[in-house]
Design an enzyme around this catalytic site. Structure first.
Site, PDB file in Angstrom:
ATOM      1  CD  GLU A 168      -2.696   1.213   0.178  1.00  0.00           C
ATOM      2  OE1 GLU A 168      -3.455   0.283  -0.105  1.00  0.00           O
ATOM      3  OE2 GLU A 168      -2.593   2.243  -0.512  1.00  0.00           O
ATOM      4  CB  CYS A 181       4.922   4.830   7.231  1.00  0.00           C
ATOM      5  SG  CYS A 181       3.179   4.459   7.417  1.00  0.00           S
ATOM      6  CE  LYS A 188       5.631   0.215  10.148  1.00  0.00           C
ATOM      7  NZ  LYS A 188       5.973  -0.941   9.329  1.00  0.00           N
ATOM      8  CE  LYS A 205       0.240  13.532   6.017  1.00  0.00           C
ATOM      9  NZ  LYS A 205       0.371  12.547   4.936  1.00  0.00           N
ATOM     10  NE  ARG A 255       0.043   5.329  14.336  1.00  0.00           N
ATOM     11  CZ  ARG A 255      -0.416   4.433  13.451  1.00  0.00           C
ATOM     12  NH1 ARG A 255       0.001   3.186  13.508  1.00  0.00           N
ATOM     13  NH2 ARG A 255      -1.279   4.788  12.522  1.00  0.00           N
TER      14      ARG A 255
END
Ligand code: UGA
Length: 432
Positions: free
Chosen positions: A149, A258, A261, A318, A325
């Protein structure tokens, strides 16, 4: 087609609603009873623009339902999409427990020749492991594929409806044909590759974008030792077709669920296979160090944080999401409080989230009123470029004493901010 989507986070709910909008019958499955109860009532359990309307529209049509039961969701499904979280362990290694547990739970309910698709971000090799786990629980024939994705939070519905490409990783030609058909309404280029290449492509895309951000942040830091303005530098390089002017705005480093990580996972993998140190181990360390360094630097600019009232604007990672996170606020606020500042935090959507996550700081004041946050502030610090924050008139808060305006996203013009009565500081553009 009949589709089951396992996991009702950003990727799961958005995918379920979008695939339903193409006329498929979709069942969203999650073991979290609270989330499923909310979704059944038509409520999205997080803030994501456009999603609420799309969800309600598809629920009303009867094409989209939710359940906690794998038997109910999977037994009719031609395609089962695994969209569960893949967090990092403390070592940086990816934690695949949710993917494996989804595989174990769906296996007994598989329909003959169903396709199990892993959409979660997973390292190369994971699809074989998923396949083995399913085989341990069933003799029913099935095939597997990896379809990573690429949607962004805050624009998730738009990105899913208008992707730049769809990457299908599978060794099974029949599965590839079915998955091509599923994605036909998107009218996007479809790239068919080996599963391992699809999985690595996802890490590579995120790591490349994280590298671009880190690169421009380092150029910005160098600008601060000269009179160069990083925004002018970006103008100067962006028209080069090999470079481009997109995805190029400097700040306090990349955040969210994302990039940090995925870069950490690539760094950890590089170390495991003895390819470190390399660019990924360096990126990880630079991004981790950036906020503490910048807070120290801004501290000199405002002549110390102690006893100052700071309005921290933007708490999510954002704009257009309430996701916190790896949000800059989570590092900035505790650091300012530790150094004796009074902090009032503002966000249009993430205040409830912040109240929960930052509850170990009872001295922190949080508000949903931008005006309340800024009134009486000695320092206004913009962390996130929410439109409400960028389009606000800050002349309302001018005092007689010196006030500072720290623009960590370079969204304001120095002239404008000075006219409002503040001393301005951006990133890579303060020229001495
Ligand atoms: C990112 C990718 O952009 C998606 O393609 C991917 O699908 C997703 O991760 C994922 O792996 O699930 P996302 O984390 O939602 O999406 O948000 P981005 O808009 O990419 O921003 C990530 C971070 O980089 C934010 O902290 C943002 O402020 C920062 N950023 C972004 C910059 O500092 N400068 C930029 O020019 C762009």
């Amino acid at each position: 087609m009949n589709i089951a989507v396992i996991g009702t986070g950003f990727v799961g709910v958005v995918s379920a609603a979008v695939y339903a909008s193409f006329g498929n019958k979709v069942s969203g499955i999650d073991i979290d009873e609270k989330k499923v109860a909310a979704l059944k009532k038509g409520l999205v359990p997080f803030y994501e623009p456009q999603l609420q309307d799309l969800l309600n529209q598809e629920q009303k049509s009867g094409r989209l339902t939710f359940t906690t039961q794998f038997s109910e969701g999977c037994s009719d499904a031609d395609i089962i999409l695994i969209c569960v979280g893949t967090p990092s362990k403390a070592t940086g290694e990816v934690d695949l427990q949710y993917v494996f547990s989804a595989a174990d739970m769906l296996a007994p309910h598989l329909k003959k020749d169903a396709i199990v698709v892993v959409k979660s971000t997973v390292p190369p090799g994971t699809l074989d492991a998923v396949s083995e786990r399913i085989q341990n629980h069933t003799a029913t024939p099935f095939s597997v594929a990896s379809v990573p994705e690429f949607l962004r939070e805050g624009t998730a519905v738009h990105d899913t409806l208008h992707p730049d490409r769809v990457v299908i990783g599978s060794d099974d030609p029949a599965a590839v044909e079915t998955l091509k058909k599923l994605h036909e309404p998107l009218e996007a280029p479809i790239v068919v590759v080996k599963p391992e290449s699809a999985q690595m492509a996802k890490y590579a895309a995120n790591a490349y974008l994280a590298t671009r951000i880190t690169f421009i942040n380092h150029i910005a830091d160098l600008c601060e030792h000269t009179s160069a303005d990083v925004e002018e530098v970006i103008e100067g390089i962006g028209l080069d077709a090999r470079i481009g002017s997109h995805y190029w705005y400097p700040g306090l480093g990349y955040g969210g669920s994302c990039f940090p990580k995925d870069v950490n996972e690539l760094a950890h993998f590089s170390e495991t296979v003895h390819e470190a140190p390399n660019i990924f181990t360096a990126l990880r360390d630079w991004n981790d160090d950036r906020i503490p360094e910048k807070i120290k630097d801004f501290g000199h600019f405002v002549d110390g944080w102690k006893n100052k009232k700071i309005a921290v604007l933007g708490l999510s990672f954002k704009p257009n999401t309430n996701d916190m996170r790896v949000a800059p606020s989570l590092h900035v606020i505790p650091s300012l409080l530790e150094q004796g500042a009074t902090v009032v935090g503002y966000d249009p959507k993430a205040v409830a989230e912040a109240q929960h996550i930052l509850k170990s700081h009872p001295e922190l004041k949080l508000t949903q009123s931008l005006q309340e946050a800024c009134t009486g502030a000695d320092v206004i610090m913009v962390l996130i470029e929410w439109p409400e924050i960028v389009n606000h008139d800050y002349s309302l808060y001018a005092k007689d004493s010196t006030q500072y305006f720290i623009d960590t996203r370079n969204q304001f013009s120095q002239n404008q901010v000075e006219k409002w009565g503040f001393v301005y500081r951006g990133i890579g553009r303060h020229g001495e």
